[in-house]
Design a protein around this motif. Structure first.
Motif, mmCIF file in Angstrom:
data_model
loop_
_atom_site.group_PDB
_atom_site.id
_atom_site.type_symbol
_atom_site.label_atom_id
_atom_site.label_comp_id
_atom_site.label_asym_id
_atom_site.label_seq_id
_atom_site.Cartn_x
_atom_site.Cartn_y
_atom_site.Cartn_z
ATOM 1 N N THR A 139 0.750 -1.155 0.115
ATOM 2 C CA THR A 139 -0.014 -0.041 0.060
ATOM 3 C C THR A 139 1.033 1.225 -0.161
ATOM 4 O O THR A 139 0.507 1.967 -0.547
ATOM 5 N N GLN A 157 -7.476 0.397 -0.014
ATOM 6 C CA GLN A 157 -7.820 -0.950 0.745
ATOM 7 C C GLN A 157 -8.845 -0.786 1.521
ATOM 8 O O GLN A 157 -9.740 -1.696 1.548
ATOM 9 N N ASP A 163 -6.302 -1.646 -4.963
ATOM 10 C CA ASP A 163 -5.506 -2.081 -3.644
ATOM 11 C C ASP A 163 -6.454 -3.234 -3.185
ATOM 12 O O ASP A 163 -7.650 -3.080 -2.609
ATOM 13 N N GLU A 164 -6.073 -4.634 -3.146
ATOM 14 C CA GLU A 164 -6.811 -5.191 -2.659
ATOM 15 C C GLU A 164 -8.421 -5.463 -3.049
ATOM 16 O O GLU A 164 -9.249 -5.371 -2.051
HETATM 17 MG MG LIG Z 1 -2.055 -2.492 2.358
#
Ligand SMILES: [Mg+2]
Ligand SMILES: Nc1ncnc2c1ncn2[C@@H]1O[C@H](COP(=O)(O)OP(=O)(O)OP(=O)(O)O)[C@@H](O)[C@H]1O
Lengths: 410, 260
Positions: free
Chosen positions: B44, B90, B181-182
């Motif tokens: 991140t 995220q 992000d994810e």
């Molecule tokens: Mg992360």
């Protein structure tokens, strides 16, 4: 929690209240005859009263909508729906404007004067709504811009004989410039820090006005500010009051029109995005600084114009009219009415300014009522009287892309 | 293959903590790349550095959407978004007081230009632009299968829909590189499968590159053309899914010493 539990708690609350009020409400010492009068009836009254109030409080808390469901429930709130129904919306607007137009002829000059002050607050509430309700910037020094407007008319008139109609836009522009000047150094601040700095700014402006005698005539203020003239004709006192009433009504209408246009525009969405999430907002390509300055400037502008009208109405201004207390009241109108909602802010400002005027009988309790109402609002309707509802966009499923219907409501 | 993002020797220090250490990553045109690594590896942080949220301590970030290299480190996040890097977060970061459609409309901000005067007068060009924004936003909404939520407040959307809406919002900024992000975190298996197809579809329809951080190895292996592995801020491997699966350093980072 079970009902039994609730009752038990309410009972304890009432015991506590009886204990607390015991010294003042029960014991009465007669210092002349040196006897103590025990007023047990009062105690029973306090006990029963607080017990039922506590039960009521608990009941209301239970009934309060859950956080998640809140939005749905609020959307069903009747006022919102009524205002968004075109069939009802237009007649209401027409009736309202008729009423407003006839107002100075139906009611006395005293009432008209009160209404003018209330409408000045409506205008400022709507301006502050841009800063707080839309952009989420907690500005506690808003009254400074009001002062800038009022003093710019008073001083420009004193020195250069500038008339009201030129001072009105000029006061707005000056306040806008001040808004941007204040906005610049506080760009990095948010929340509490911003509140403190703006609070300081408001006080600085007031202190400067109070102490810079050569410039602002200090605490004695400026008097004999002319009221607006109508096409060069001097009107009677009654005439100017009516005239001023229509001017402020027009200005409020303009403010509503402009803020409404703004809040559903690209700029307005950027403000709301900034309020909701600063980092995500920047990640959407929105210039944080520019957006904040715009909000500060455009919000301040209305306060400036409100200030010019205020100076014209009272014909006398001094720094005492621009204390922090004014900022707090304007802030309350926005919070009470409903942050971001135009109808809400208008309603909130009218309520907050008019009710104390008409409830003079209760003036001793004004602050208590004021505080209690605010606390109750925060507990039961944190969104304000009228919660802001987002615009609905209608799409025709058959014709699809080429017929985007854009339902206008806000 | 032409690379559109080149990161050279990127280092990021937080006080004494070195979150990224001389990272070199390059992304090619129309590629789906994955950035993987154990928790706290600095993934991140890498996103935050290249999108301008953090200013990297050292190193260069170069973009070349049209063939000419341009250095973007140290620029503000909004400028970087304008240049064509869009991201999701995220932890979902939607604009909670707005509807789904409006969230995407905010995403259109950087490709439109109506100002204050335009908004007040609502003149022809502003109207046309506003209409364009609405149409485009609705189109993206449909592309991601979210049209039933069009006027819903985002807080009332299911979790999976919120995640997709974040992607939709990022797409509205018209990026050449989309950073996710994810995206699969918290989704159920069926939703993850749909996401797989969705990401491929997004690449085809928008003709963009995608870099995703993901812990779901099945998704990563099936989607990615190229995988970059980081651990403790250092790059420990790079290659196709097959190469990564057999890379001893990667296995060691993920499973610990003993297994090797
Ligand atoms: Mg992360
Ligand atoms: N703003 C910050 N200040 C200080 N340390 C930070 C900051 N942001 C991240 N870190 C540290 O940098 C390291 C990398 O964090 P990062 O969030 O990038 O990990 P990640 O790879 O995304 O992990 P995960 O898979 O859990 O999301 C962690 O040790 C974290 O504590």
């Amino acid at each position: 929690m079970t009902i039994k539990n609730q009752i038990k708690k309410s009972f304890l609350v009432s015991l506590w209240f009886m204990f607390l009020t015991f010294p003042i409400l029960v014991i009465q010492v007669n210092t002349v005859e040196n006897v103590i009068k025990w007023r047990w009836l009062n105690m029973i009254g306090v006990g029963i009263g607080s017990f039922f109030l506590s039960i009521l409080w608990r009941y209301m808390l239970e009934k309060r909508p859950e956080k998640g469901k809140q939005t749905k429930k609020y959307q069903l709130f009747f006022l919102n729906n009524i205002l968004h129904e075109k069939k009802i919306f237009f007649p209401v607007i027409i009736l309202l404007s008729l009423f407003v137009l006839c107002f100075p002829y139906i009611f006395s000059m005293y009432q008209t004067n009160i209404m003018i002050s209330a409408l000045i607050y409506v205008m400022m509430g709507l301006g502050l709504n841009i800063v707080i309700g839309l952009a989420g910037l907690l500005d506690l020094g808003y009254v400074a811009f009001f002062a800038v407007g009022a003093y710019s008319y008073a001083l420009l008139n004193y020195h250069y004989g500038l008339i009201f109609w030129i001072a009105l836009p000029l006061g707005g522009i000056l306040a806008l410039i001040f808004g941007v000047i204040l906005g610049y150094p506080v760009l990095r601040l948010r929340g509490d820090y911003l509140a403190i700095v703006t609070l300081g700014f408001g006080e600085i402006i007031r202190l400067v006005l109070e102490n810079w005698n050569d410039f602002s005539f200090g605490p004695s203020g400026i008097s004999n500010i002319p009221k607006p003239c109508f096409l060069g004709i001097d009107l009677s006192l009654q005439g100017t009051t009516k005239y001023l009433f229509y001017i402020i009504v027009g200005m409020v209408a303009l403010t509503i029109f402009v803020t409404n246009r703004l809040q559903n525009s690209r700029i307005g969405r950027a403000w709301i995005a900034l309020k909701d999430d600063e980092i995500a907002c920047q990640a959407m390509g929105i210039n944080k600084g520019k957006t904040k300055l715009r909000a500060f400037g455009l919000g301040a502008m209305w306060a400036g114009m409100g200030g010019v009208i205020f100076a014209a109405k009272t014909t006398f201004i001094n720094p005492a009219s621009f204390t922090i207390w004014e900022s707090v009241i304007i802030l309350c109108t926005v919070v009470l009415g409903g942050m971001g909602s135009i109808t809400g802010v208008v309603l909130g400002a009218l309520l907050l300014i008019l009710l104390p005027e008409y409830l003079r009988a209760f003036s001793e309790f004004r602050m208590i009522i004021f505080g209690a109402v605010l606390v109750l609002m925060m507990v039961f309707r944190p969104g304000g009287i009228i919660k802001n509802v987002r615009r609905i966009y209608k799409f025709d499923p058959i014709l699809e892309k080429n017929s985007v219907k854009n339902e206008v409501n806000s | 293959m032409k690379s559109i993002l080149k990161v050279k020797n990127l280092t990021m220090n937080f006080g004494g903590l070195r979150a990224l250490h001389n990272l070199n990553i390059s992304i090619n045109k129309k590629e789906i790349a994955a950035l993987i690594g154990p928790n706290g590896a600095g993934k991140t942080t890498f996103f935050n550095c290249i999108t301008g949220i953090y200013k990297p301590s050292n190193g260069d970030i170069l973009i070349s959407p049209k063939g000419n290299n341009e250095k973007i480190n140290g620029l503000k996040p909004n400028i970087i978004t304008k240049k064509g890097l869009a991201r999701t977060f995220q932890n979902i970061r939607l604009f909670t007081s707005m509807t789904a459609l409006e969230n995407i409309m905010v995403g259109c901000h950087c490709v439109t230009k109506a100002g204050v005067i335009g908004a007040i007068l609502n003149n022809k060009s502003t109207k046309a632009e506003e209409r364009l924004i609405i149409e485009k936003s609705y189109f993206i909404l449909k592309e991601l299968g979210l049209e039933i939520y069009v006027n819903e407040l985002v807080t009332s959307l299911p979790y999976g829909a919120q995640k997709r809406l974040e992607i939709a919002r990022a797409l509205a900024t018209e990026p050449f590189l989309l950073l996710l992000d994810e995206p699969a975190a918290g989704l159920n298996p069926q939703e993850t499968n749909e996401l797989d197809e969705l990401i491929l579809k997004i690449r085809e329809q928008n003709d963009i590159s995608i870099l995703l951080i993901e812990h779901d190895m099945k998704l990563v292996m099936s989607l990615s053309d190229n995988i970059h592995v980081v651990d403790y801020g250092k790059k420990i491997g790079e290659g196709t899914p097959k190469e990564i699966r057999n890379n001893p350093a990667v296995i060691k980072a993920y499973l610990g010493e003993e297994v090797v």
